[in-house]
Write a protein that holds these residues in place. Structure first.
Motif, mmCIF file in Angstrom:
data_model
loop_
_atom_site.group_PDB
_atom_site.id
_atom_site.type_symbol
_atom_site.label_atom_id
_atom_site.label_comp_id
_atom_site.label_asym_id
_atom_site.label_seq_id
_atom_site.Cartn_x
_atom_site.Cartn_y
_atom_site.Cartn_z
ATOM 1 N N ARG A 1 0.811 -1.223 0.000
ATOM 2 C CA ARG A 1 0.000 0.000 0.000
ATOM 3 C C ARG A 1 0.841 1.269 0.000
ATOM 4 O O ARG A 1 0.335 2.346 -0.326
ATOM 5 N N GLY B 1 6.625 6.167 1.139
ATOM 6 C CA GLY B 1 6.811 5.300 -0.014
ATOM 7 C C GLY B 1 6.281 5.966 -1.263
ATOM 8 O O GLY B 1 5.726 7.067 -1.227
ATOM 9 N N SER B 2 6.428 5.286 -2.358
ATOM 10 C CA SER B 2 6.035 5.886 -3.639
ATOM 11 C C SER B 2 4.517 5.978 -3.784
ATOM 12 O O SER B 2 4.018 6.775 -4.571
ATOM 13 N N ARG B 3 3.766 5.197 -2.995
ATOM 14 C CA ARG B 3 2.306 5.193 -3.131
ATOM 15 C C ARG B 3 1.590 5.670 -1.877
ATOM 16 O O ARG B 3 0.355 5.777 -1.877
ATOM 17 N N GLY B 4 2.328 5.904 -0.808
ATOM 18 C CA GLY B 4 1.642 6.291 0.415
ATOM 19 C C GLY B 4 2.614 6.549 1.540
ATOM 20 O O GLY B 4 3.836 6.439 1.363
ATOM 21 N N ALA B 5 2.068 6.899 2.670
ATOM 22 C CA ALA B 5 2.906 7.217 3.827
ATOM 23 C C ALA B 5 2.159 6.858 5.103
ATOM 24 O O ALA B 5 0.927 6.752 5.117
ATOM 25 N N PHE C 1 -1.506 7.987 4.640
ATOM 26 C CA PHE C 1 -1.726 8.809 3.456
ATOM 27 C C PHE C 1 -1.698 7.880 2.258
ATOM 28 O O PHE C 1 -0.725 7.163 2.042
ATOM 29 N N SER D 1 -1.857 7.610 -1.695
ATOM 30 C CA SER D 1 -1.759 8.347 -2.961
ATOM 31 C C SER D 1 -2.656 7.778 -4.044
ATOM 32 O O SER D 1 -2.773 8.384 -5.114
ATOM 33 N N LEU E 1 -5.804 7.509 -3.812
ATOM 34 C CA LEU E 1 -7.067 8.263 -3.815
ATOM 35 C C LEU E 1 -6.945 9.437 -4.784
ATOM 36 O O LEU E 1 -5.841 9.850 -5.132
ATOM 37 N N LEU F 1 -6.434 13.009 -6.164
ATOM 38 C CA LEU F 1 -5.513 13.998 -5.595
ATOM 39 C C LEU F 1 -6.200 14.974 -4.630
ATOM 40 O O LEU F 1 -5.706 15.261 -3.547
ATOM 41 N N GLU G 1 -8.597 14.642 -2.760
ATOM 42 C CA GLU G 1 -9.146 14.048 -1.536
ATOM 43 C C GLU G 1 -8.080 13.392 -0.679
ATOM 44 O O GLU G 1 -8.394 12.765 0.333
ATOM 45 N N GLN G 2 -6.850 13.509 -1.093
ATOM 46 C CA GLN G 2 -5.778 12.885 -0.317
ATOM 47 C C GLN G 2 -5.518 13.643 0.978
ATOM 48 O O GLN G 2 -5.735 14.844 1.056
ATOM 49 N N GLY G 3 -5.021 12.923 1.928
ATOM 50 C CA GLY G 3 -4.677 13.547 3.192
ATOM 51 C C GLY G 3 -4.285 12.469 4.181
ATOM 52 O O GLY G 3 -4.649 11.303 3.994
ATOM 53 N N ALA H 1 7.681 12.808 -5.588
ATOM 54 C CA ALA H 1 7.396 11.439 -5.141
ATOM 55 C C ALA H 1 6.985 10.554 -6.317
ATOM 56 O O ALA H 1 7.285 9.368 -6.349
ATOM 57 N N THR I 1 6.020 11.503 0.258
ATOM 58 C CA THR I 1 4.601 11.419 -0.082
ATOM 59 C C THR I 1 3.695 11.949 1.023
ATOM 60 O O THR I 1 3.775 11.516 2.163
ATOM 61 N N ARG J 1 -9.473 12.122 7.463
ATOM 62 C CA ARG J 1 -8.230 12.507 6.819
ATOM 63 C C ARG J 1 -8.175 14.011 6.629
ATOM 64 O O ARG J 1 -9.140 14.648 6.252
ATOM 65 N N LYS J 2 -7.012 14.526 6.921
ATOM 66 C CA LYS J 2 -6.776 15.955 6.873
ATOM 67 C C LYS J 2 -6.368 16.325 5.463
ATOM 68 O O LYS J 2 -5.220 16.165 5.082
ATOM 69 N N ILE J 3 -7.313 16.818 4.700
ATOM 70 C CA ILE J 3 -6.994 17.288 3.356
ATOM 71 C C ILE J 3 -6.419 18.693 3.478
ATOM 72 O O ILE J 3 -7.065 19.586 4.026
ATOM 73 N N LEU J 4 -5.208 18.877 3.002
ATOM 74 C CA LEU J 4 -4.639 20.222 2.953
ATOM 75 C C LEU J 4 -5.194 20.846 1.668
ATOM 76 O O LEU J 4 -4.821 20.445 0.557
ATOM 77 N N HIS K 1 -8.553 22.195 -6.066
ATOM 78 C CA HIS K 1 -9.470 22.678 -5.028
ATOM 79 C C HIS K 1 -10.048 24.038 -5.411
ATOM 80 O O HIS K 1 -9.397 24.799 -6.150
#
Lengths: 374, 374, 374, 374
Positions: free
Chosen positions: A151, A269-273, A287, A289, A291, A293, A295-297, B168, B257, C299-302, C308
């Motif tokens: 993931r 990582g390249s796909r998440g954190a 986190f 990635s 999802l 862009l 809506e990421q967080g 990333a 990321t 999740r905290k969306i910045l 956005h």
């Protein structure tokens, strides 16, 4: 299988914590039957009182006598690091399954001897394990699952730290933990060991080389007869090269004012954190990635769902558990391995490997930071 | 004093940010009078459009012509790093006050020449400044005040990091920022420079030696004609020894990321601690050990009170300001120094000193992490 | 279209904030051309100084004279609430597009007259808008998008609050804001108005009935000649029934020690939830029940991505913006509507509707909390 | 004093939680000696298994038989609310000290009878207590201490909420908790009861009148034979007038998506403020207005110091405890009161008083929100 007879050696901080785990693990988890037989300590009166309080049937002052007993199958060693090798090797020789608190030993030499003893014992079906209990914090076990499932993609960068502040006060007193001959090292062995173990555990890979630095901020501290020299580090830093090419930084301190037990891990990582903090141990930030862009967080997963590691045995979602149950989970896993005849992890060999990483950090520090292979 | 005539050179990201600051600083702060005279860029049409949009009276394609004008007293250089030395030295020689974006230059040699030019100019009352704008974030200015007032006691340990993630994605494309010949370095010069400057700014002292490590996670990236080698670092790590004996760690990445602009600073002293995160730049966390033990904790100061640095000119408490105003405050301070005939800070010499720290990190990385004195 | 000539009436807090927006909106967004023509205030000297500082070509003391000018097409009213009706109705009658700060008016009667004037004007292509600027905070605009897209499913429960503390101190002095005859109400009109508007905006539906409560904690405050009675509320509470069956709670206070500008919104639906706090206005927390259970979390969306709302015109991701730009965005949208010949929102009718909700809360409070239909 | 013989009645969620507390309280705290004698449940096999697992010497299916035993001095009632009155009254009549889970009873009438029984028993030295366990969360006990010490000044405003989401899913099934005849009420009795009790506990004063509202979002849910009507509330709101003039809002829900066990309390006084969240139960945020304005902020006290309530018996600072120990602390306090011959708190009378508040909220909801005196 008959009930396993259990002895814990040591009744101070770790003895208390392990006793709590033994008192509760069977009430929460489906584990093989066991009995809290005996608590061992040097002071007869204090040990007897602790045994009664913590739920042990008996107390004992000589750990050697315990090894001779037929009704003891498990020995859980909670004494200071300099005693680990002697007790553990003897216990394994006596055919007891052994759980030993981290660090495995104060020196790599001792640790090597323990690993050999463990290998001999394992060939006879006698198991051993070293107590890197934080592997059993549900959020960290979940972190490992997410990494293993890909993931996070390719892991590139890890930021690990463990900050405490009980030595921030210059007048905090001298103790065995601050002398090299008894403690081996300072923050390095005490808490960097956890960080190194966890990085390798969560990533599922090993360190190849290190650059490191040790520092003692307060060079002498008050003892009973005046100031005494502190001969271990207050803080340590390292960068670790891992097998995959990932890099990890480690920063630990026992003088970081305001941080009480802040073992923090960030994994990129390249796909998440991921992000974890032991002071909020029921939470894992993730986190993703994958999802969209916008809506990421970082999302705060409250790691209390039945689907989370260890949690199906506990309370409904949102009812958080405490630090002590990293030990309950550790003993659960240890018992399940004994029952299944499967070697538990972290093994003594894994404990030794962590020691060699710490040792390389010390060497690097002595060599002006020059990178040291393992 | 007549109104100062201002020219900005460069109309991309930094040119836009500096223009916003020039457009607003006089409306918010009591500063000497100035006029937004001319915006300079290579593309005549685009520059003219930007000038109109951003509030500049004219546009121009040749910065040399601007230096010849009598109605220009201030030159603000927002072009890429490899052009800084030539323009800044010429502008100072022409008697213009110069503000130059960080990093001061791409090489230490260029930076040294700029420092010499600045010294010559200063003797004639012509001032220069390098744009480490984050010094002007109110929370960081407050951090410096608290440290200077002794509220943290002896500083022992600093944890600085600056994490972004725009690299990333392995498919993020090649650009001048990823080539050593144009960018000098990668995350090191781009963002570690901010961390190093801030650590020295907040602590009020200098780095003496460093151990460092650079890493490129993605060694080639797509360019217009296929994959091209990335010749700068994606991430960098360092431990810095400071004059006082304090140690600072630095970790920066453009491949972390989930972190967008996470410049984080933690400062641990014997009496207190601070924590800052640029993604929440209106906040400063302060731990004060002088309070009774049972009431201690990191407290989130919302840095929007009139008593906080720069804030008396803004909005009522709780009405947060944005990233862009680090530039507004920078120009305010620059203008006030010009008016007062007082050399602004950070000077070119300070910018050079940061470069030498970065340079030492590079050298240490090339030398397997071995500590390098400055 | 010729450049629109703009007049702002009022140069205090709101006049300063709106001026900043006018100064910047054209530099950041693609909007119709406009000119900052004139700033209006009663004190000639102070108004002239403010006009120069804030970027207005001229100043003026009589708003009626401004309405007679042919070169003014837009009037932006930033004066206290009791003056809104008279100025706005006259301006609309004079064919000026009108933006008026919230609350629309101090009484429902005045607001009704304004709505009628707006309707008459709109039929002639003259537009009006009321300044519920927080609709233009990107995170709140994003919240509305997520709700409208069904990402939260059926909305059931909303928790809205707006807490400030500038009246927490009993010795904070008397002012026009604390007298019913000048302010209409206290926290209710001042800040509950924002909460009510936002709830309806984000949910896309209207309140049907309310139960409410007003309270004045500090009944008298020091004026120039001794203690004076406070005749408005310090705090207000309400539960709102919405058309869809959702329920919303509202809690506002100007005496909530420690909260500076804490407009918080929590929205709970059958498929997800949202959380917002104006003190961290670049962030939106989103809980998505569609994700696997074990991975769910807030999740905290910045909210700084180009995708956005409003953000494509600003800085790179992670470079946060400030409170002031809720006004910049408001003016952008107002100008775009004028250009397109499309009525802007929130209209005066929407402003009146919010007033009627506030009015019903007052009535309910006077009736021991008994629910009042709208 | 001989060891107290303890019986727990009920072995489901609460029986498990109370059993854990009984298993651990004596190992952690200095309490009178006690023995885990018997666990009572209706299903003989399941109860016997639970008794063995949870550490009870015996199991029993008839609670009446337990009341006849001379070796039982303490009865801890963990069965559903509708059974509380009968068991508790009988146990008190039999001379047993009684701890009963909250809510005290499903109706005010039953609760009144229990209070009378408790008064009679107390005159004979037999004590009773109702299980509002969250009073024993260290952070909330600390909150009460800070309020009592005047650190918040005059309390004006309290914001209490308890949000869960196990009924957010419309397909979550029917159960006894969703029928009025078995559960009495829904979120009101289940979780608003905690909020009301805590507000009164932390403030040290009582509610005088209330306005309230109940709502059922999902009116029918799947049972074994199809959809069944839900006859209790999913969510409840109230404003409470307290004796001192303070006002408190209460909002509770079992359908608040994403909130698992979010009991949150915010307390605003003239000199300070507090914030608590049960999902982070080791933390208390404190805002202290006595500090210099520019240094004020909510500070996160990690409530794990030896000086904090209950914590001296636990682990070193920073080693967090779990939800379950609210019960351990409750039993500690109960046992200490029994030993000292001092009536424990919350008494049945306090439990009844909470019921009357909840009852008034129901009445107000039925009366369109009209304020109801107690």
């Amino acid at each position: 299988m008959d009930a396993l007879g259990v002895a814990v050696i040591g009744y101070a901080f770790m003895g208390k914590a392990h006793s709590a785990a033994w008192r509760n693990v069977g009430a929460v988890f489906d584990v093989p039957r066991y009995e809290q037989k005996v608590l061992v300590g040097r002071d007869a009166t204090a040990t007897a009182a602790a045994a009664e309080r913590y739920g042990w049937a008996e107390s004992e002052t000589d750990w050697r006598r315990v090894l001779e007993r037929d009704d003891i199958q498990v020995v859980d060693i909670c004494t200071p690091g300099w005693t680990h090798a002697e007790i553990a090797i003897a216990a394994l020789a006596a055919g007891k399954h052994v759980l030993v608190e981290k660090p495995l030993a104060n020196s790599v030499t001792e640790a090597r001897n323990m690993v050999e003893a463990a290998a001999r014992a394992e060939s006879r079906g006698v198991f051993s394990m070293v107590g890197y209990n934080y592997r059993r914090v549900p959020a960290l076990a979940l972190a490992r699952e997410l990494v293993a499932a890909g993931r996070l993609g390719t892991i590139r960068q890890v930021k690990g730290s463990y900050l405490q502040d009980w030595l921030a006060d210059e007048n905090a007193g001298m103790s065995w933990r601050l002398r090299k001959e008894t403690a081996g090292s300072g923050a390095l062995g005490d808490i960097a060991s956890h960080v190194v173990d966890l990085i390798q555990f969560v990533l599922g890979e090993k360190v190849r080389s290190v650059s490191g630095r040790l520092q003692t901020f307060v060079p002498s501290r008050p003892g009973p007869d005046g100031l005494e020299p502190v001969t271990v580090d207050d803080a340590a830093w390292a960068t670790l090269d891992l097998e995959s090419g990932a890099l990890a930084s480690v920063e630990v301190s026992r003088a970081a004012t305001g941080r009480k037990n802040a073992l923090q891990l960030e994994i990129y990582g390249s796909r998440g954190a991921l992000r974890f903090d032991l002071e909020r141990l029921n939470e894992l930030e993730f986190f993703d990635s994958d999802l969209p862009l916008g809506e990421q967080g970082f999302r705060k997963i409250l790691v209390t769902e039945a689907s989370h590691p260890y949690l199906d045995a506990w309370w409904p979602p949102g009812h958080v558990i405490g630090w002590e149950h990293s030990f309950s989970h550790q003993i659960r896993d240890f018992l399940l391995c004994i029952e299944a005849g499967r070697p538990p992890s972290p093994s003594f060999a894994e404990g030794l490997q962590v020691q060699t990483v710490l040792d390389a950090i010390s060497r690097s520090s002595a060599a002006q930071g020059t990178r040291q292979p393992l």
